[in-house]
Design a protein around this motif. Structure first.
Motif, short mmCIF file in Angstrom:
data_model
loop_
_atom_site.label_atom_id
_atom_site.label_comp_id
_atom_site.label_asym_id
_atom_site.label_seq_id
_atom_site.Cartn_x
_atom_site.Cartn_y
_atom_site.Cartn_z
N GLY A 1 99.06 -13.85 85.77
CA GLY A 1 100.27 -13.04 85.71
C GLY A 1 100.41 -12.33 84.38
O GLY A 1 99.61 -12.48 83.47
N PRO A 2 101.47 -11.55 84.27
CA PRO A 2 101.71 -10.79 83.04
C PRO A 2 102.01 -11.71 81.86
O PRO A 2 102.47 -12.82 82.02
CB PRO A 2 102.94 -9.93 83.38
N VAL A 3 101.74 -11.19 80.66
CA VAL A 3 101.99 -11.92 79.42
C VAL A 3 103.43 -11.68 78.99
O VAL A 3 103.88 -10.54 78.89
CB VAL A 3 101.02 -11.46 78.32
N GLY A 4 104.16 -12.77 78.73
CA GLY A 4 105.52 -12.64 78.24
C GLY A 4 105.55 -12.48 76.73
O GLY A 4 104.83 -13.16 76.02
N LEU A 5 106.37 -11.57 76.26
CA LEU A 5 106.52 -11.34 74.81
C LEU A 5 107.96 -11.59 74.41
O LEU A 5 108.89 -11.19 75.11
CB LEU A 5 106.14 -9.90 74.45
N VAL A 6 108.13 -12.26 73.27
CA VAL A 6 109.48 -12.48 72.77
C VAL A 6 110.00 -11.18 72.17
O VAL A 6 109.23 -10.38 71.63
CB VAL A 6 109.51 -13.61 71.72
N PRO A 7 111.29 -10.94 72.28
CA PRO A 7 111.84 -9.71 71.71
C PRO A 7 111.80 -9.76 70.18
O PRO A 7 112.01 -10.81 69.58
CB PRO A 7 113.29 -9.67 72.21
N VAL A 8 111.48 -8.63 69.58
CA VAL A 8 111.52 -8.48 68.12
C VAL A 8 112.24 -7.18 67.80
O VAL A 8 112.34 -6.29 68.65
CB VAL A 8 110.10 -8.47 67.49
N GLU A 9 112.71 -7.09 66.57
CA GLU A 9 113.40 -5.87 66.16
C GLU A 9 112.39 -4.75 66.00
O GLU A 9 111.48 -4.83 65.17
CB GLU A 9 114.15 -6.11 64.85
N LEU B 1 87.92 -7.85 75.17
CA LEU B 1 89.23 -8.35 75.53
C LEU B 1 89.89 -7.29 76.39
O LEU B 1 90.09 -6.16 75.94
CB LEU B 1 90.06 -8.62 74.27
N GLU B 2 90.19 -7.66 77.62
CA GLU B 2 90.75 -6.69 78.55
C GLU B 2 92.23 -6.46 78.28
O GLU B 2 92.94 -7.36 77.84
CB GLU B 2 90.58 -7.18 80.00
N LYS B 3 92.71 -5.25 78.58
CA LYS B 3 94.13 -4.97 78.46
C LYS B 3 94.85 -5.75 79.55
O LYS B 3 94.42 -5.77 80.71
CB LYS B 3 94.38 -3.46 78.61
N LEU B 4 95.94 -6.43 79.18
CA LEU B 4 96.67 -7.28 80.11
C LEU B 4 98.06 -6.72 80.38
O LEU B 4 98.65 -6.07 79.50
CB LEU B 4 96.81 -8.70 79.52
N PRO B 5 98.60 -6.98 81.56
CA PRO B 5 99.97 -6.52 81.84
C PRO B 5 100.99 -7.34 81.05
O PRO B 5 100.76 -8.52 80.76
CB PRO B 5 100.12 -6.76 83.34
N VAL B 6 102.10 -6.70 80.71
CA VAL B 6 103.18 -7.35 79.97
C VAL B 6 104.32 -7.63 80.95
O VAL B 6 104.67 -6.77 81.76
CB VAL B 6 103.67 -6.47 78.80
N ALA B 7 104.89 -8.83 80.87
CA ALA B 7 105.95 -9.23 81.79
C ALA B 7 107.21 -8.41 81.57
O ALA B 7 107.54 -8.02 80.44
CB ALA B 7 106.26 -10.72 81.60
N ASP B 8 107.92 -8.15 82.64
CA ASP B 8 109.20 -7.44 82.58
C ASP B 8 110.28 -8.37 82.05
O ASP B 8 110.25 -9.57 82.36
CB ASP B 8 109.59 -6.91 83.96
N PRO B 9 111.20 -7.90 81.29
CA PRO B 9 111.28 -6.53 80.80
C PRO B 9 110.30 -6.31 79.65
O PRO B 9 110.40 -6.95 78.61
CB PRO B 9 112.72 -6.41 80.30
N ALA B 10 109.33 -5.44 79.90
CA ALA B 10 108.28 -5.16 78.91
C ALA B 10 108.89 -4.37 77.76
O ALA B 10 109.51 -3.33 77.97
CB ALA B 10 107.14 -4.39 79.55
N PRO B 11 108.72 -4.85 76.53
CA PRO B 11 109.26 -4.10 75.39
C PRO B 11 108.50 -2.80 75.18
O PRO B 11 107.28 -2.74 75.37
CB PRO B 11 109.08 -5.06 74.21
N ALA B 12 109.22 -1.76 74.78
CA ALA B 12 108.57 -0.49 74.47
C ALA B 12 107.65 -0.69 73.28
O ALA B 12 107.89 -1.52 72.41
CB ALA B 12 109.63 0.56 74.15
N GLY B 13 106.55 0.05 73.26
CA GLY B 13 105.65 0.03 72.12
C GLY B 13 104.77 -1.19 72.01
O GLY B 13 104.23 -1.47 70.95
N ALA B 14 104.61 -1.96 73.10
CA ALA B 14 103.81 -3.18 73.05
C ALA B 14 102.59 -3.06 73.96
O ALA B 14 102.67 -2.51 75.06
CB ALA B 14 104.63 -4.39 73.46
#
Length: 197
Positions: free
Chosen positions: A61-69, A96-109
């Motif tokens: 599944g998509p990779v989850g990213l924590v929100p940052v400023e 290293l393959e490009k992976l999908p980012v989990a929603d809500p995907a932060p802009a610029g990531a």
């Protein structure tokens, strides 16, 4: 007349028990030796977190990213950079393959990885890093000035001479391929400007 009797000495382990214990110890040692040959050293992941670990379950599944400023993540500069980072990143003999980012995907990531080791994460449009001071030690890679900041298990490199701050987080043990490739794209897409410590 009562003659005091002394108890008979306790019998030690039988010869059969001693032989059985020796055989079990020998089998245990042989098992450890065989396991180390097939599984490798126990600290392989600590030496190279990108090494394939047949025992580790791959992430799905998509990779989850924590929100940052990231006040400039939605800027045209970040949109241009992210738009150019469409392919895989080189990593030693592999990619290293490009992976999908989990929603809500932060802009610029953007995220790359092999779904086993920790991923490589790029974030564009961040606030100025607090470590960027007039005496900070910068490194130049493909004409881009980076501020490396060491962390636990990873390091984050901040591009500090572009119209927006770009952060590239690299797990420990990676080679220079991902940083080199991202530097080339940053240098091509974002114009250089003086560093603002």
């Amino acid at each position: 007349m009562n003659v005091p009797t002394t108890p008979a000495p306790a019998a030690g382990p039988s010869r059969r028990a001693v032989v059985a214990a020796a055989v079990l110890v020998a089998l245990l040692v042989a098992g450890v030796v065989l396991a180390s040959r097939f599984l490798g050293p126990a600290d392989t992941a600590a030496q190279d977190p990108t090494a394939s670990n047949p025992m580790a379950a791959p992430r799905t599944g998509p990779v989850g990213l924590v929100p940052v400023e990231a006040p400039d993540a939605g800027s045209p500069s970040c949109a241009s950079l992210v738009g150019q980072l469409t392919g895989a990143l080189p990593n030693g003999d592999g990619t290293l393959e490009k992976l999908p980012v989990a929603d809500p995907a932060p802009a610029g990531a953007v995220v790359w990885g092999d779904r086993v080791a920790e991923p490589v994460v790029l974030r564009c449009g961040l606030s100025k890093p607090g470590e960027l001071t007039p005496t900070a030690q910068l490194r130049v890679v493909s004409g881009v000035q980076w501020l490396p900041v060491e962390g636990t298990g990873a390091s984050t490199w901040f591009a500090v001479d572009r119209p927006v701050y770009v952060a590239l987080t690299l797990p420990d043990g990676l080679g220079t391929g991902p940083l080199q490739t991202v530097s080339e794209v940053v240098g091509r897409v974002l114009p250089a400007q003086p560093v603002r410590p």
